[in-house]
Structure formats: C-alpha cells, structure tokens
Enzyme design. Sequence first.
Site, PDB file in Angstrom:
ATOM      1  N   SER A 248     -11.037   2.502 -47.028  1.00 54.40           N
ATOM      2  CA  SER A 248     -10.799   1.276 -46.261  1.00 54.40           C
ATOM      3  C   SER A 248     -10.350   0.132 -47.167  1.00 54.40           C
ATOM      4  O   SER A 248     -10.591   0.147 -48.386  1.00 54.40           O
ATOM      5  CB  SER A 248     -12.091   0.871 -45.553  1.00 54.40           C
ATOM      6  OG  SER A 248     -13.074   0.556 -46.513  1.00 54.40           O
ATOM      7  N   GLY A 252     -11.899  -0.691 -50.895  1.00 61.05           N
ATOM      8  CA  GLY A 252     -10.975  -0.774 -52.026  1.00 61.05           C
ATOM      9  C   GLY A 252     -10.973  -2.169 -52.635  1.00 61.05           C
ATOM     10  O   GLY A 252     -10.987  -2.337 -53.858  1.00 61.05           O
ATOM     11  N   GLU A 271      -5.794   3.247 -52.586  1.00 58.80           N
ATOM     12  CA  GLU A 271      -4.831   3.493 -51.507  1.00 58.80           C
ATOM     13  C   GLU A 271      -5.617   3.231 -50.233  1.00 58.80           C
ATOM     14  O   GLU A 271      -6.627   3.879 -49.980  1.00 58.80           O
ATOM     15  CB  GLU A 271      -4.311   4.929 -51.626  1.00 58.80           C
ATOM     16  CG  GLU A 271      -3.193   5.252 -50.696  1.00 58.80           C
ATOM     17  CD  GLU A 271      -3.696   5.980 -49.483  1.00 58.80           C
ATOM     18  OE1 GLU A 271      -3.825   5.322 -48.439  1.00 58.80           O
ATOM     19  OE2 GLU A 271      -3.981   7.187 -49.576  1.00 58.80           O
ATOM     20  N   CYS A 308      -3.795   8.264 -43.250  1.00 61.91           N
ATOM     21  CA  CYS A 308      -3.357   6.930 -43.633  1.00 61.91           C
ATOM     22  C   CYS A 308      -1.905   6.697 -43.256  1.00 61.91           C
ATOM     23  O   CYS A 308      -1.439   5.563 -43.246  1.00 61.91           O
ATOM     24  CB  CYS A 308      -3.574   6.704 -45.123  1.00 61.91           C
ATOM     25  SG  CYS A 308      -3.077   8.083 -46.108  1.00 61.91           S
ATOM     26  N   GLU A 398      -5.728  -1.857 -39.063  1.00 65.82           N
ATOM     27  CA  GLU A 398      -5.628  -0.406 -38.858  1.00 65.82           C
ATOM     28  C   GLU A 398      -6.718   0.076 -37.897  1.00 65.82           C
ATOM     29  O   GLU A 398      -7.881  -0.290 -38.034  1.00 65.82           O
ATOM     30  CB  GLU A 398      -5.819   0.290 -40.220  1.00 65.82           C
ATOM     31  CG  GLU A 398      -5.720   1.812 -40.147  1.00 65.82           C
ATOM     32  CD  GLU A 398      -6.081   2.485 -41.480  1.00 65.82           C
ATOM     33  OE1 GLU A 398      -6.943   1.953 -42.211  1.00 65.82           O
ATOM     34  OE2 GLU A 398      -5.496   3.537 -41.767  1.00 65.82           O
TER      35      GLU A 398
HETATM   36  P1  NAP Z   1     -14.771   3.565 -47.092  1.00 63.11           P
HETATM   37  O1  NAP Z   1     -15.778   2.900 -46.265  1.00 63.11           O
HETATM   38  O2  NAP Z   1     -13.731   2.704 -47.688  1.00 63.11           O
HETATM   39  O3  NAP Z   1     -15.524   4.380 -48.216  1.00 63.11           O
HETATM   40  C1  NAP Z   1     -14.853   5.164 -49.179  1.00 63.11           C
HETATM   41  C2  NAP Z   1     -15.743   5.313 -50.389  1.00 63.11           C
HETATM   42  O4  NAP Z   1     -15.890   4.045 -51.007  1.00 63.11           O
HETATM   43  C3  NAP Z   1     -17.132   5.775 -50.021  1.00 63.11           C
HETATM   44  O5  NAP Z   1     -17.550   6.657 -51.017  1.00 63.11           O
HETATM   45  C4  NAP Z   1     -17.950   4.511 -50.012  1.00 63.11           C
HETATM   46  O6  NAP Z   1     -19.253   4.723 -50.424  1.00 63.11           O
HETATM   47  C5  NAP Z   1     -17.256   3.674 -51.061  1.00 63.11           C
HETATM   48  N1  NAP Z   1     -17.361   2.256 -50.743  1.00 63.11           N
HETATM   49  C6  NAP Z   1     -17.050   1.650 -49.591  1.00 63.11           C
HETATM   50  N2  NAP Z   1     -17.271   0.331 -49.676  1.00 63.11           N
HETATM   51  C7  NAP Z   1     -17.725   0.109 -50.923  1.00 63.11           C
HETATM   52  C8  NAP Z   1     -18.144  -1.047 -51.622  1.00 63.11           C
HETATM   53  N3  NAP Z   1     -18.163  -2.241 -51.057  1.00 63.11           N
HETATM   54  N4  NAP Z   1     -18.565  -0.894 -52.893  1.00 63.11           N
HETATM   55  C9  NAP Z   1     -18.574   0.323 -53.475  1.00 63.11           C
HETATM   56  N5  NAP Z   1     -18.217   1.444 -52.862  1.00 63.11           N
HETATM   57  C10 NAP Z   1     -17.785   1.343 -51.608  1.00 63.11           C
HETATM   58  O7  NAP Z   1     -14.000   4.675 -46.286  1.00 63.11           O
HETATM   59  P2  NAP Z   1     -14.565   5.914 -45.484  1.00 63.11           P
HETATM   60  O8  NAP Z   1     -16.023   6.067 -45.598  1.00 63.11           O
HETATM   61  O9  NAP Z   1     -13.738   7.022 -45.941  1.00 63.11           O
HETATM   62  O10 NAP Z   1     -14.182   5.594 -43.988  1.00 63.11           O
HETATM   63  C11 NAP Z   1     -14.492   4.376 -43.365  1.00 63.11           C
HETATM   64  C12 NAP Z   1     -13.225   3.730 -42.841  1.00 63.11           C
HETATM   65  O11 NAP Z   1     -12.251   3.602 -43.873  1.00 63.11           O
HETATM   66  C13 NAP Z   1     -12.514   4.528 -41.772  1.00 63.11           C
HETATM   67  O12 NAP Z   1     -13.048   4.341 -40.500  1.00 63.11           O
HETATM   68  C14 NAP Z   1     -11.115   4.013 -41.909  1.00 63.11           C
HETATM   69  O13 NAP Z   1     -10.959   2.811 -41.197  1.00 63.11           O
HETATM   70  C15 NAP Z   1     -10.943   3.741 -43.354  1.00 63.11           C
HETATM   71  N6  NAP Z   1     -10.219   4.826 -44.058  1.00 63.11           N
HETATM   72  C16 NAP Z   1      -8.907   4.650 -44.298  1.00 63.11           C
HETATM   73  C17 NAP Z   1      -8.207   5.628 -44.958  1.00 63.11           C
HETATM   74  C18 NAP Z   1      -6.773   5.465 -45.275  1.00 63.11           C
HETATM   75  O14 NAP Z   1      -6.223   6.362 -45.866  1.00 63.11           O
HETATM   76  N7  NAP Z   1      -6.159   4.366 -44.932  1.00 63.11           N
HETATM   77  C19 NAP Z   1      -8.818   6.810 -45.376  1.00 63.11           C
HETATM   78  C20 NAP Z   1     -10.163   6.957 -45.123  1.00 63.11           C
HETATM   79  C21 NAP Z   1     -10.846   5.946 -44.467  1.00 63.11           C
HETATM   80  P3  NAP Z   1     -20.386   5.171 -49.373  1.00 63.11           P
HETATM   81  O15 NAP Z   1     -19.782   6.139 -48.457  1.00 63.11           O
HETATM   82  O16 NAP Z   1     -21.421   5.726 -50.241  1.00 63.11           O
HETATM   83  O17 NAP Z   1     -20.774   3.947 -48.627  1.00 63.11           O
END
Ligand code: NAP
Length: 533
Positions: A248, A252, A271, A308, A398
């Site tokens: 997300s 990121g 990304e 994505c 998104e």
């Molecule tokens: P995410 O929330 O961004 O998490 C991805 C990784 O980053 C996880 O391992 C998470 O840890 C870690 N993380 C998240 N926020 C953090 C922070 N503030 N500090 C340190 N580490 C952090 O993505 P996700 O779990 O894959 O999915 C959640 C949402 O992200 C989806 O609903 C979607 O909207 C979006 N997403 C977008 C894409 C894309 O390609 N554009 C791909 C995947 C997801 P933890 O899980 O341990 O919390």
Amino acid sequence: MTIANTVKITGENYIGFQKSSNGTITFKTHNPATKVDNTTIFYEACDQEIEDALSLAQKAFPFYKETSAKQRANFLRTIAEEIENLGETLINMYCNETGLSKNRAHGEKARTLLQLRLFADVVEEYSWIEACIETSIPERKPIPKPDIRKMNIPIGPVVVFGASNFPLAYSTAGGDTASALAAGCPVIVKSHPMHSGTGTLIASAIVTAAKKTNMPNGVFSNLNSKGIAVGQKLVQHPATCGVGFTGSITGGRALLDIAAKRDIPIPVFAEMGSINPVVLLPEALKTRGEELAVSFANSITTGSGQFCTKPGLLLAIDDAALQLFLKKLKREIIAVEPSCMLHPKIKGAFEKNREKIVEQKHVSSITATNHCDDNYGQPSIASITATNFLKNQRFQEEVFGPFSLVVICKDKNQIAAVLQSLQGQLTGTIIGNNSEIKEYKNIITVLSSIVGRLIFNGVPTGVEVCNAMVHGGPYPASTDSRFTAVGANSIKRWVRPFSFQNWPDSLLPVALQNENTLKIKRLVNNQFTNSKI
Ligand code: NAP
C-alpha cells in the site's frame, strides 16, 4: 535432493542457516476460502533475532560480494531447483493461505523460477555492472589524464518485504530477493503475515541452496512478523543498506519516511498503489466495443482484481458507442462470479474503499456494489462525469479488488484534463484505431508523463518479466521512477557506481582488467567493445 512433500513447517524464523523461535508473539495464517485458521504457529522475530539476522548479513556481505558470477548464478539456479523440489507441498500451502487457485499457484511458481533463472543469466552476462574504462593520457596538457575505471558494485544487506498479492513472485524468493542476491547483496526477508507458511517453505529452499552452493551463512534470513514493528526495526537498523517493498501507499510511504530519518538514510524501492488509467478512443469503441468489453471485464476481475496493474479508471468521450460499450461491460462484469479474496482484511478494505467512491456525490453505480458473504469480492463498476471527477481527489484512490470507475468526458480536452490531474501511475493504456490515433497526440503526451509503461490496444494486467520491462512510475506508483521492480534492470536498485583511479591492473576486478578475460562488453574510451586493451 530434497524429497517433495516432506518439508515440515515449524513456524520458526531463519536467522541465516539456523532456525530460531525465541520470541513470545505468535500467530497463525488464515485460509480465506474455508474461513479457518491454518494450524502452524508462527513466531514473530524478537529484537535479538532481528539483530542476529542483520549482524550475520553484515558479516556475510564481504564474502558474498566477492563470489564469482558463476557461483552466484549457481546459487540462484539451485534455489529454483529446491523450490521445484517442494512439489505439491508448496502449492497446497499457497492455496491454503491465499484462497487462490492451484492454477494461479502453478503460474506464479513458474514465474518465480523464471525470474531466478533470468537473474542467474543476468549475473553471468555482466552488462548490469556497466563496465567503463578511460585510459590515462599522461601527456595531456595542462594536466595529465588519470586512468579511471568504473563498474557497479553491490550496496550491502537488503531488506525485502513480502507482498500480500504475490506470495511467490514478489515475496520470499521473488523479484526483489532474486535481483538483490544477483547483485551480491545478502537479503533479509520480512515475511508477509498472511502467507508465512509459503514464505517458510521458500526460505527452507533458499537456505538449502545456500548450503549446497557454499554461500556464507547470513546471505539470507527470513523473519516472521504479525505486525509492523519488525519491518520498521529492520529498516531502522544501521546494517540495512536498501529496502524492497510492494504494497500500500501508506505502508511504502511509512518505510520511506523511516529510512529518510535514519542517521544514514537508505534507498527504499517501494512499488505501491496505481489506478492505471485507460483511454478508450471513440472509433475503437464503435468498431470493437464488444471485444473490448470482454477483455476489460476480464482484466478488472482476474485474480479478484488484486493486481497493482488492474485497470481502475476507464476514460472515454460520451457518445452512443460509449453507452453501448458500458451496457456490454455491465453484462460481462455481472457474469463474473465473485471470487475469494486474499484475506478478510483485504476483502474488508476492498468493500470499504469501494464504498468511499460510490457514496460520493454524482457517482452512478453501473452494476450493483453488493457486500458478499464470506471472503468473496463482488465485481462491480461505476461511473462519474469528468467535471465531477476533477472536483474530488478521492476518486484517485486505489480500490484494491474487482472494481473500476468509468470517467465520462465531454471531449478530448476533458480527457487530457483528467489525465493531467492524476498522480503517478504504473501504467497507462490507449485503446484506439490507427485512423484516429493521430488526433489524440496530446493525450498520449500527457499520459506518458505520469506513467512507467504505456500500453497500446491491450490490457495493463500481465507484467512480462524481461529486459525491456518497466514496472514502476512517478510517485506514488513507486518511490523512485528511475527504476523498475520487474525484469533484469531491477538489479540496478541494489548497486552503486564505483571508480578505481590509477589502480594496478592485477589488483582490479577481473571485469576491469586490460585482458578482458571475461570477454564482456565495456565502454572503453567512449567506444563499446569486447576487446582487450
Ligand atoms: P501493506 O499494508 O502495505 O503491507 C505490506 C507489508 O508492509 C506488510 O508486511 C506490512 O506489515 C508492512 N507494513 C505496512 N505498513 C507498515 C508500516 N507503517 N510500517 C512498517 N511496515 C508496514 O499491504 P498488504 O498487507 O499487502 O495489503 C493491504 C493493502 O495494500 C491492500 O488492501 C491494497 O490496498 C494494498 N496493496 C497494494 C498492492 C499494489 O501492488 N498496489 C499490493 C498489495 C497490497 P504487517 O503485515 O506485518 O502489518
């Protein structure tokens, strides 16, 4: 050889070659299809394990970076073999932790193997080091020119965050890990908590391969986590030299900010989100509306829209052909059965974020936007006029799942205005007939300025792994638009240029020595050549 189907998952971390479970925080993964937790108990890495993983990586780095191209390529190819040896155990684990189909699991595994083998070839091919030699001119006036030789060298230990939506191809042994190992950087993976079992299986394959190919202990570690603290500590740690992330914008951006606040800031290659605008030109809609409705319904809903590159924004000029296209697209979208999403959290975020769009003033739902039972995502589309789109930034957010917003424009100037208002995107797409494309030059120019990849008469989903691919784009599609997260060039994220000045030939790296025994292409005094000096 590892015997398929016999690998036991114990929920431990890999700190280098050692399994370790000293932490007290535990968790389980969840099967979104059956709504039952999987049985393995995973141990989140504790502070000492984080410290140990990074300290090992730091110690491994000077040895690992000196391994030959042949040795590193052998390591990468052996990882691929070991992953193959995991057989159905891996496929079953993947499906049990994601709700994705076996077909998808096999497809993603094939891509992961292809990436590992591609990077083995890339290392041996050497062009990524960009060897460049300027020989000395001692008689140059007013001052002599020194002998200067440049090549790319690895930056040091890299932390990779596993992605929720690609448990194999963008996770433990995915593109970030393969490219960093290829460059000569040890890797510490922060496993994604939604598929820690899949991550542990892959980690076991990497560790087996590292031992078999005599790589230094610490070249790879795999850390489990339930929450964000482990990832944050990894990015803050002074031994970390770079970060790879897919997820997300919130996640990121948080990591980018942490990295920037360190005493010694480091690069974060994240990304992130993208709505991937698609411009549908009038002639194309008139002559190929039916075919386009089928292919875009498919692209919006494949993998439950959890890509994505999913086309999240369709732009077109209001006319009879558009109205007919929307009818067809509605029919196609309604015909797609809801499919299981990756996790209850992702499904919840999908419905919440879609709600935030469709509840805005002036949005018309073209299909129903039902909440599904279980962890399924209902495919849906809605529309808005360009005039109203331009008044509300929320429409740029998104919606990760099977949803797309159609922006109805009065004319090509409004299409350009909408595109101009958009943030950076991974992809942009033009659907048009040859007869009309010249009229829309301005739109192509505007779209090119905000994306990393421009597609003509195709769909943005499906990212080819190859030398020419750019998977990245202006912020917030990625944190650094100069790089790609997919394809051979992604190795460039993990290297830095380094010059040797007036260095004795025998003490230079082989790639820069006069003899050119590797027979690689080098830029010598402004001429590309494979010859010796
Ligand atoms: P995410 O929330 O961004 O998490 C991805 C990784 O980053 C996880 O391992 C998470 O840890 C870690 N993380 C998240 N926020 C953090 C922070 N503030 N500090 C340190 N580490 C952090 O993505 P996700 O779990 O894959 O999915 C959640 C949402 O992200 C989806 O609903 C979607 O909207 C979006 N997403 C977008 C894409 C894309 O390609 N554009 C791909 C995947 C997801 P933890 O899980 O341990 O919390």
